[in-house]
Write a protein that holds these residues in place. Structure first.
Motif, PDB file in Angstrom:
ATOM      1  N   PHE A 182      72.916  38.312  79.806  1.00 42.19           N
ATOM      2  CA  PHE A 182      72.615  38.238  77.925  1.00 42.19           C
ATOM      3  C   PHE A 182      73.757  37.995  77.307  1.00 42.19           C
ATOM      4  CE2 PHE A 182      69.192  41.256  80.083  1.00 42.19           C
ATOM      5  CZ  PHE A 182      68.116  40.619  79.708  1.00 42.19           C
ATOM      6  N   HIS A 183      74.747  37.883  77.476  1.00 41.77           N
ATOM      7  CA  HIS A 183      76.130  37.968  76.698  1.00 41.77           C
ATOM      8  C   HIS A 183      76.202  38.877  76.097  1.00 41.77           C
ATOM      9  CE1 HIS A 183      76.961  34.357  79.256  1.00 41.77           C
ATOM     10  NE2 HIS A 183      76.227  34.487  79.461  1.00 41.77           N
ATOM     11  N   LYS A 184      75.145  40.168  76.099  1.00 36.67           N
ATOM     12  CA  LYS A 184      75.453  41.022  75.295  1.00 36.67           C
ATOM     13  C   LYS A 184      76.133  42.606  75.933  1.00 36.67           C
ATOM     14  CE  LYS A 184      72.700  40.695  71.378  1.00 36.67           C
ATOM     15  NZ  LYS A 184      73.564  41.065  70.384  1.00 36.67           N
ATOM     16  N   ASP A 185      76.331  42.988  74.718  1.00 37.14           N
ATOM     17  CA  ASP A 185      77.292  44.458  74.693  1.00 37.14           C
ATOM     18  C   ASP A 185      76.739  45.528  74.013  1.00 37.14           C
ATOM     19  OD1 ASP A 185      79.027  43.461  73.474  1.00 37.14           O
ATOM     20  OD2 ASP A 185      80.694  43.645  74.367  1.00 37.14           O
ATOM     21  N   ASP A 186      76.258  44.774  72.652  1.00 42.06           N
ATOM     22  CA  ASP A 186      75.953  45.558  71.771  1.00 42.06           C
ATOM     23  C   ASP A 186      74.573  46.237  71.988  1.00 42.06           C
ATOM     24  OD1 ASP A 186      75.386  43.977  70.976  1.00 42.06           O
ATOM     25  OD2 ASP A 186      76.022  43.300  68.787  1.00 42.06           O
ATOM     26  N   ASN A 187      73.926  46.383  73.211  1.00 41.26           N
ATOM     27  CA  ASN A 187      71.931  46.272  72.943  1.00 41.26           C
ATOM     28  C   ASN A 187      72.056  47.913  72.954  1.00 41.26           C
ATOM     29  OD1 ASN A 187      71.134  43.642  72.137  1.00 41.26           O
ATOM     30  ND2 ASN A 187      70.527  43.199  74.353  1.00 41.26           N
ATOM     31  N   VAL A 188      71.866  48.497  71.873  1.00 46.37           N
ATOM     32  CA  VAL A 188      71.235  50.278  72.657  1.00 46.37           C
ATOM     33  C   VAL A 188      70.822  50.333  71.152  1.00 46.37           C
ATOM     34  CG1 VAL A 188      73.173  52.526  72.112  1.00 46.37           C
ATOM     35  CG2 VAL A 188      74.132  50.414  72.769  1.00 46.37           C
ATOM     36  N   ILE A 189      69.923  51.354  71.497  1.00 44.21           N
ATOM     37  CA  ILE A 189      68.651  51.923  71.061  1.00 44.21           C
ATOM     38  C   ILE A 189      69.182  53.123  70.531  1.00 44.21           C
ATOM     39  CG2 ILE A 189      66.657  52.676  71.556  1.00 44.21           C
ATOM     40  CD1 ILE A 189      65.829  50.262  72.377  1.00 44.21           C
ATOM     41  N   THR A 190      69.243  53.164  69.255  1.00 45.33           N
ATOM     42  CA  THR A 190      69.684  54.065  67.927  1.00 45.33           C
ATOM     43  C   THR A 190      68.627  55.475  67.568  1.00 45.33           C
ATOM     44  OG1 THR A 190      69.488  52.190  66.200  1.00 45.33           O
ATOM     45  CG2 THR A 190      72.259  53.021  67.211  1.00 45.33           C
ATOM     46  N   ASN A 191      66.943  54.550  67.879  1.00 44.09           N
ATOM     47  CA  ASN A 191      66.396  55.381  66.849  1.00 44.09           C
ATOM     48  C   ASN A 191      65.624  55.648  68.648  1.00 44.09           C
ATOM     49  OD1 ASN A 191      65.656  52.672  67.893  1.00 44.09           O
ATOM     50  ND2 ASN A 191      64.217  52.486  65.923  1.00 44.09           N
ATOM     51  N   LYS A 192      66.417  56.477  69.139  1.00 40.67           N
ATOM     52  CA  LYS A 192      65.933  56.936  70.527  1.00 40.67           C
ATOM     53  C   LYS A 192      64.070  57.493  70.042  1.00 40.67           C
ATOM     54  CE  LYS A 192      70.005  57.695  72.981  1.00 40.67           C
ATOM     55  NZ  LYS A 192      70.745  57.107  72.924  1.00 40.67           N
ATOM     56  N   GLU A 193      64.158  58.207  68.956  1.00 37.22           N
ATOM     57  CA  GLU A 193      62.794  59.318  69.358  1.00 37.22           C
ATOM     58  C   GLU A 193      62.082  58.608  68.949  1.00 37.22           C
ATOM     59  OE1 GLU A 193      63.702  62.795  66.393  1.00 37.22           O
ATOM     60  OE2 GLU A 193      61.881  63.417  66.713  1.00 37.22           O
ATOM     61  N   GLU A 194      62.019  57.654  67.808  1.00 32.24           N
ATOM     62  CA  GLU A 194      60.839  56.930  67.280  1.00 32.24           C
ATOM     63  C   GLU A 194      60.461  55.819  68.416  1.00 32.24           C
ATOM     64  OE1 GLU A 194      62.337  54.091  64.340  1.00 32.24           O
ATOM     65  OE2 GLU A 194      59.504  53.322  64.011  1.00 32.24           O
ATOM     66  N   VAL A 195      61.566  55.376  69.131  1.00 24.66           N
ATOM     67  CA  VAL A 195      61.343  54.743  70.408  1.00 24.66           C
ATOM     68  C   VAL A 195      60.565  55.474  71.361  1.00 24.66           C
ATOM     69  CG1 VAL A 195      62.163  53.176  72.545  1.00 24.66           C
ATOM     70  CG2 VAL A 195      63.144  52.929  69.378  1.00 24.66           C
ATOM     71  N   THR A 196      60.917  56.156  71.663  1.00 27.91           N
ATOM     72  CA  THR A 196      60.074  57.319  73.233  1.00 27.91           C
ATOM     73  C   THR A 196      59.243  57.682  72.636  1.00 27.91           C
ATOM     74  OG1 THR A 196      62.043  57.999  73.211  1.00 27.91           O
ATOM     75  CG2 THR A 196      60.409  59.355  73.926  1.00 27.91           C
ATOM     76  N   ASN A 197      58.728  58.468  71.113  1.00 23.82           N
ATOM     77  CA  ASN A 197      57.772  58.656  71.041  1.00 23.82           C
ATOM     78  C   ASN A 197      56.032  57.602  70.578  1.00 23.82           C
ATOM     79  OD1 ASN A 197      58.037  60.809  70.778  1.00 23.82           O
ATOM     80  ND2 ASN A 197      58.527  61.227  67.991  1.00 23.82           N
ATOM     81  N   ASN A 198      56.796  56.496  70.617  1.00 22.54           N
ATOM     82  CA  ASN A 198      55.734  54.858  70.680  1.00 22.54           C
ATOM     83  C   ASN A 198      55.739  54.720  72.772  1.00 22.54           C
ATOM     84  OD1 ASN A 198      55.722  54.698  68.354  1.00 22.54           O
ATOM     85  ND2 ASN A 198      57.193  53.980  68.059  1.00 22.54           N
ATOM     86  N   PHE A 199      56.574  54.495  73.073  1.00 28.81           N
ATOM     87  CA  PHE A 199      56.277  54.493  75.093  1.00 28.81           C
ATOM     88  C   PHE A 199      55.084  56.316  75.501  1.00 28.81           C
ATOM     89  CE2 PHE A 199      60.020  51.658  75.236  1.00 28.81           C
ATOM     90  CZ  PHE A 199      59.405  50.992  75.994  1.00 28.81           C
TER      91      PHE A 199
END
Ligand code: SF4
Length: 378
Positions: A182-199
């Protein structure tokens, strides 16, 4: 040579790094391949019989010879799924007319505004949806959305799921990763709680469905929650054993999750020099992870080589904990009882109005306990 290594079952073939999209979570489009260097249909002739081939990119439909490639791949598998942005609507439809059993997953990252913002092209959502509707009208069965969740689209993921349900389409999920690919090194989920709740919500909905495939997808999505929180993979990574990738230059790789510099520079000492013998120039692929190049040797000769064994030993000690379908799906099939037991238990809980049990468990199937251990590497 490890006697447990047999013929692989799953392949992902990266046809190109050219892409018309401008995604914010992927920089492949900034690093395109040269058309004349990309592997062709005839380069795939030595592939063995496989259960599944995924054709991906970049944008696979940018290739004008994609029908030749699909034709060759059908000599090696009964099931092909192409991952695409859907940008080249006419080409997708033309291919589907010729190969009506083809699978198509259109990458859509949200509803229209969010998708076009994240994919960097106005009109991308409309094109993708229209393509799927046309394919549906044509009677294709294996079609659907693929949604990569990043920081700002997990809410939209739920809307896309609902849309896929009402249209009778498949719905595949991913979380963004960092890697050389992906040529990426800054793909980090920062709003973990929101994303987790949606999953979590998605998992509950999938468990309510009648099809067991959806319950397994719920388990996979629990793995995404685990990944987002930095947990060890629930099942080991057996990249390069059950599955392989071929990159546009013909390098046979175990996966597309490798990230410089943590893995390659630290893990790979002498094999780096030994493996750099390929006659094909390196254009950014970490060649120390290449099993060989299909321009140089028939596939099975590469697969059974000492070099392939060295790569597998690196996978067994790989510090990353990627959770992507290309390397999760083969082990979910191989160690079926773990996702199956969870699926049954949680389907029953769902039927009884209870929430899913989401204590993602690391399944001990005899893997090297060093795999996925990042303690010394961060
Ligand atoms: S965990 Fe597996 S998929 Fe990820 S980089 Fe390591 S070997 Fe590749």
């Amino acid at each position: 040579m490890d006697k447990n290594i047999h013929v692989p079952t799953d392949a992902s073939i990266i046809l190109t790094y050219r892409c018309p999209m401008r995604c914010v979570m992927c920089n492949i489009w900034k690093n395109p391949t040269n058309k004349k260097d990309e592997i062709r249909a005839e380069d795939l002739k030595s592939l063995p019989k496989l259960k599944f081939i995924n054709l991906t990119g970049g944008e696979p439909f940018i290739r004008e010879d994609i029908a030749d490639i699909v034709e060759e791949c059908y000599k090696h598998t009964d099931r092909i799924v192409i991952s695409t942005s859907g940008w080249f609507e006419d080409r997708v439809v033309a291919l589907a007319k010729r190969f009506p059993n083809i699978g198509i997953r259109i990458s859509i990252e949200g509803l229209s505004q969010k998708n076009d913002e994240l994919r960097g092209h106005k009109g991308g959502f409309d094109k993708g949806l229209r393509t799927l509707l046309t394919l549906k009208h044509m009677g294709l069965k294996d079609i659907g959305f693929g949604c990569t969740v990043s920081n700002n689209n997990s809410n939209d993921m739920l809307s896309l799921y609902q849309l896929s349900q009402s249209l009778g389409l498949e719905f595949a999920t991913a979380a963004f990763h960092n890697s050389y690919y992906f040529h990426k090194d800054d793909n980090v989920i920062t709003n973990k709680e929101e994303v987790t709740n949606n999953f979590k919500q998605l998992i509950e909905w999938q468990l309510k469905e009648n099809h067991p495939k959806s319950w397994f997808r719920a388990w996979f999505n629990m793995g995404l929650i685990n990944y987002i929180h930095g947990g060890k993979r629930m099942l080991p990574c057996e990249a390069g054993s059950a599955n392989f990738f071929i990159d546009p230059w013909g390098e046979v790789m175990p996966c597309n999750g490798i990230a410089e510099p943590i893995d390659v520079r630290e893990m790979n000492d002498q094999s780096a020099t030994e493996n750099n013998a390929s006659s094909t120039p390196n254009h950014g692929t970490p060649l120390s992870w290449s099993m060989g190049n299909i321009h140089d040797k028939p596939f099975m000769e590469i697969w059974n080589s000492e070099q392939a064994e060295q790569v597998r030993s690196m996978v067994r000690r790989c510090p990353k904990n990627c959770w992507m379908v290309g390397t999760a799906s083969p082990v979910m099939h191989k160690y079926l009882k773990y996702p199956a037991m969870w699926a049954l238990k949680n389907k029953l809980r769902s039927m009884n109005g209870k929430p899913a049990c989401l204590d993602a468990q690391w399944c001990d199937v005899g893997q090297d306990s060093c795999q996925g251990d990042l303690r010394d590497r961060l």
